[in-house]
Write a protein that holds these residues in place. Structure first.
Motif, PDB file in Angstrom:
ATOM      1  N   LEU A  30      -0.056 -37.302  14.742  1.00 59.51           N
ATOM      2  CA  LEU A  30       0.585 -36.876  13.503  1.00 59.51           C
ATOM      3  C   LEU A  30       0.634 -38.062  12.559  1.00 59.51           C
ATOM      4  N   TYR A  31       0.009 -37.922  11.394  1.00 59.24           N
ATOM      5  CA  TYR A  31       0.018 -38.956  10.363  1.00 59.24           C
ATOM      6  C   TYR A  31       1.020 -38.523   9.299  1.00 59.24           C
ATOM      7  N   CYS A  32       2.109 -39.242   9.191  1.00 60.92           N
ATOM      8  CA  CYS A  32       3.170 -38.877   8.251  1.00 60.92           C
ATOM      9  C   CYS A  32       3.003 -39.614   6.925  1.00 60.92           C
ATOM     10  N   ALA A  33       3.186 -38.893   5.837  1.00 64.39           N
ATOM     11  CA  ALA A  33       3.225 -39.519   4.522  1.00 64.39           C
ATOM     12  C   ALA A  33       4.429 -40.447   4.458  1.00 64.39           C
ATOM     13  N   GLY A  34       4.401 -41.372   3.525  1.00 61.80           N
ATOM     14  CA  GLY A  34       5.537 -42.265   3.356  1.00 61.80           C
ATOM     15  C   GLY A  34       6.807 -41.481   3.065  1.00 61.80           C
ATOM     16  N   GLN A  35       7.867 -41.804   3.787  1.00 62.85           N
ATOM     17  CA  GLN A  35       9.159 -41.152   3.586  1.00 62.85           C
ATOM     18  C   GLN A  35      10.078 -42.123   2.851  1.00 62.85           C
ATOM     19  N   ALA A  36      10.636 -41.642   1.763  1.00 65.47           N
ATOM     20  CA  ALA A  36      11.497 -42.471   0.913  1.00 65.47           C
ATOM     21  C   ALA A  36      12.872 -41.837   0.814  1.00 65.47           C
ATOM     22  N   ALA A  37      13.733 -42.454   0.029  1.00 63.89           N
ATOM     23  CA  ALA A  37      15.086 -41.938  -0.197  1.00 63.89           C
ATOM     24  C   ALA A  37      15.010 -40.810  -1.227  1.00 63.89           C
ATOM     25  N   ILE A  38      14.495 -39.674  -0.769  1.00 64.78           N
ATOM     26  CA  ILE A  38      14.333 -38.477  -1.595  1.00 64.78           C
ATOM     27  C   ILE A  38      15.172 -37.368  -0.963  1.00 64.78           C
ATOM     28  N   ASN A  39      15.948 -36.643  -1.784  1.00 67.72           N
ATOM     29  CA  ASN A  39      16.767 -35.564  -1.226  1.00 67.72           C
ATOM     30  C   ASN A  39      15.937 -34.303  -1.024  1.00 67.72           C
ATOM     31  N   ALA A  40      16.560 -33.261  -0.480  1.00 66.78           N
ATOM     32  CA  ALA A  40      15.852 -32.024  -0.155  1.00 66.78           C
ATOM     33  C   ALA A  40      15.309 -31.315  -1.395  1.00 66.78           C
ATOM     34  N   GLN A  41      15.813 -31.655  -2.570  1.00 66.89           N
ATOM     35  CA  GLN A  41      15.330 -31.064  -3.815  1.00 66.89           C
ATOM     36  C   GLN A  41      14.215 -31.893  -4.452  1.00 66.89           C
ATOM     37  N   GLY A  42      13.802 -32.974  -3.782  1.00 67.83           N
ATOM     38  CA  GLY A  42      12.720 -33.800  -4.281  1.00 67.83           C
ATOM     39  C   GLY A  42      13.139 -34.855  -5.287  1.00 67.83           C
ATOM     40  N   GLN A  43      14.432 -35.121  -5.374  1.00 63.85           N
ATOM     41  CA  GLN A  43      14.945 -36.113  -6.311  1.00 63.85           C
ATOM     42  C   GLN A  43      15.209 -37.445  -5.602  1.00 63.85           C
ATOM     43  N   PRO A  44      14.833 -38.565  -6.229  1.00 59.95           N
ATOM     44  CA  PRO A  44      15.132 -39.864  -5.625  1.00 59.95           C
ATOM     45  C   PRO A  44      16.642 -40.097  -5.592  1.00 59.95           C
ATOM     46  N   VAL A  45      17.105 -40.758  -4.538  1.00 63.66           N
ATOM     47  CA  VAL A  45      18.520 -41.050  -4.366  1.00 63.66           C
ATOM     48  C   VAL A  45      18.721 -42.547  -4.524  1.00 63.66           C
ATOM     49  N   ASP A  46      19.472 -42.943  -5.535  1.00 68.04           N
ATOM     50  CA  ASP A  46      19.764 -44.355  -5.736  1.00 68.04           C
ATOM     51  C   ASP A  46      20.765 -44.788  -4.670  1.00 68.04           C
ATOM     52  N   GLY A  47      20.660 -46.005  -4.215  1.00 66.29           N
ATOM     53  CA  GLY A  47      21.586 -46.498  -3.202  1.00 66.29           C
ATOM     54  C   GLY A  47      21.186 -47.880  -2.767  1.00 66.29           C
ATOM     55  N   THR A  48      21.991 -48.461  -1.902  1.00 64.92           N
ATOM     56  CA  THR A  48      21.678 -49.781  -1.372  1.00 64.92           C
ATOM     57  C   THR A  48      20.446 -49.687  -0.478  1.00 64.92           C
ATOM     58  N   MET A  49      19.874 -50.815  -0.149  1.00 64.15           N
ATOM     59  CA  MET A  49      18.727 -50.838   0.757  1.00 64.15           C
ATOM     60  C   MET A  49      19.100 -50.180   2.081  1.00 64.15           C
ATOM     61  N   GLU A  50      20.274 -50.503   2.605  1.00 61.84           N
ATOM     62  CA  GLU A  50      20.701 -49.925   3.881  1.00 61.84           C
ATOM     63  C   GLU A  50      20.812 -48.407   3.786  1.00 61.84           C
ATOM     64  N   GLU A  51      21.393 -47.900   2.704  1.00 62.21           N
ATOM     65  CA  GLU A  51      21.514 -46.455   2.526  1.00 62.21           C
ATOM     66  C   GLU A  51      20.138 -45.802   2.412  1.00 62.21           C
ATOM     67  N   GLN A  52      19.228 -46.447   1.680  1.00 60.74           N
ATOM     68  CA  GLN A  52      17.899 -45.883   1.516  1.00 60.74           C
ATOM     69  C   GLN A  52      17.115 -45.905   2.824  1.00 60.74           C
ATOM     70  N   ILE A  53      17.263 -46.967   3.610  1.00 61.50           N
ATOM     71  CA  ILE A  53      16.613 -47.008   4.926  1.00 61.50           C
ATOM     72  C   ILE A  53      17.108 -45.842   5.776  1.00 61.50           C
ATOM     73  N   GLY A  54      18.404 -45.599   5.763  1.00 60.26           N
ATOM     74  CA  GLY A  54      18.974 -44.487   6.527  1.00 60.26           C
ATOM     75  C   GLY A  54      18.384 -43.151   6.107  1.00 60.26           C
TER      76      GLY A  54
END
Length: 130
Positions: A30-54
């Motif tokens: 399974l080759y996964c696309a890059g996963q970022a801090a994006i919510n289920a609606q496709g919007q980026p979520v601003d946050g600290t590095m730790e929050e975004q890693i989570g």
């Protein structure tokens, strides 16, 4: 899954990754696309590095589970970040997620000028096998 970890050295052990992972005769990849801090609606979520890693790991877990895999199946993680300094300051979050899943992938870390949205600080790309 039968896998062999290849580490000619020991210095990477405390960083939670391996130099190489061999999977003889894997039946599925399974080759996964890059996963970022994006919510289920496709919007980026601003946050600290730790929050975004989570959130990146949460999103990766969702993709893996949908395909019938888990983080334990991951053999390669590529990290793309806008700040290696901030990434290593929050690296405990990465180690926690990997250790909980008994995941020791091969890995690459790259600092980039920008990601898809200006709020994003980190993107995680994965390859999993079973």
């Amino acid at each position: 899954m039968n896998k062999t970890v290849i580490n000619p050295w020991q210095w990477q052990d405390h960083l939670g990754y391996t130099q190489a992972v061999e999977i003889p005769l894997a039946t599925h990849t399974l080759y996964c696309a890059g996963q970022a801090a994006i919510n289920a609606q496709g919007q980026p979520v601003d946050g600290t590095m730790e929050e975004q890693i989570g959130l990146c790991f949460d999103n990766l877990d969702t993709v893996l589970q949908q395909a019938g895999y888990s983080l334990k199946n991951v053999v390669r993680l590529n990290f793309y970040t806008t700040s290696i300094e901030q990434f290593f300051a929050a690296y405990g979050q990465v180690m926690n997620r990997l250790q909980r899943a008994d995941c020791v992938p091969s890995s690459t870390l790259t600092e980039v000028n920008a990601l898809a949205f200006p709020q994003l600080r980190i993107e995680i790309e994965a390859t999993a096998v079973k």
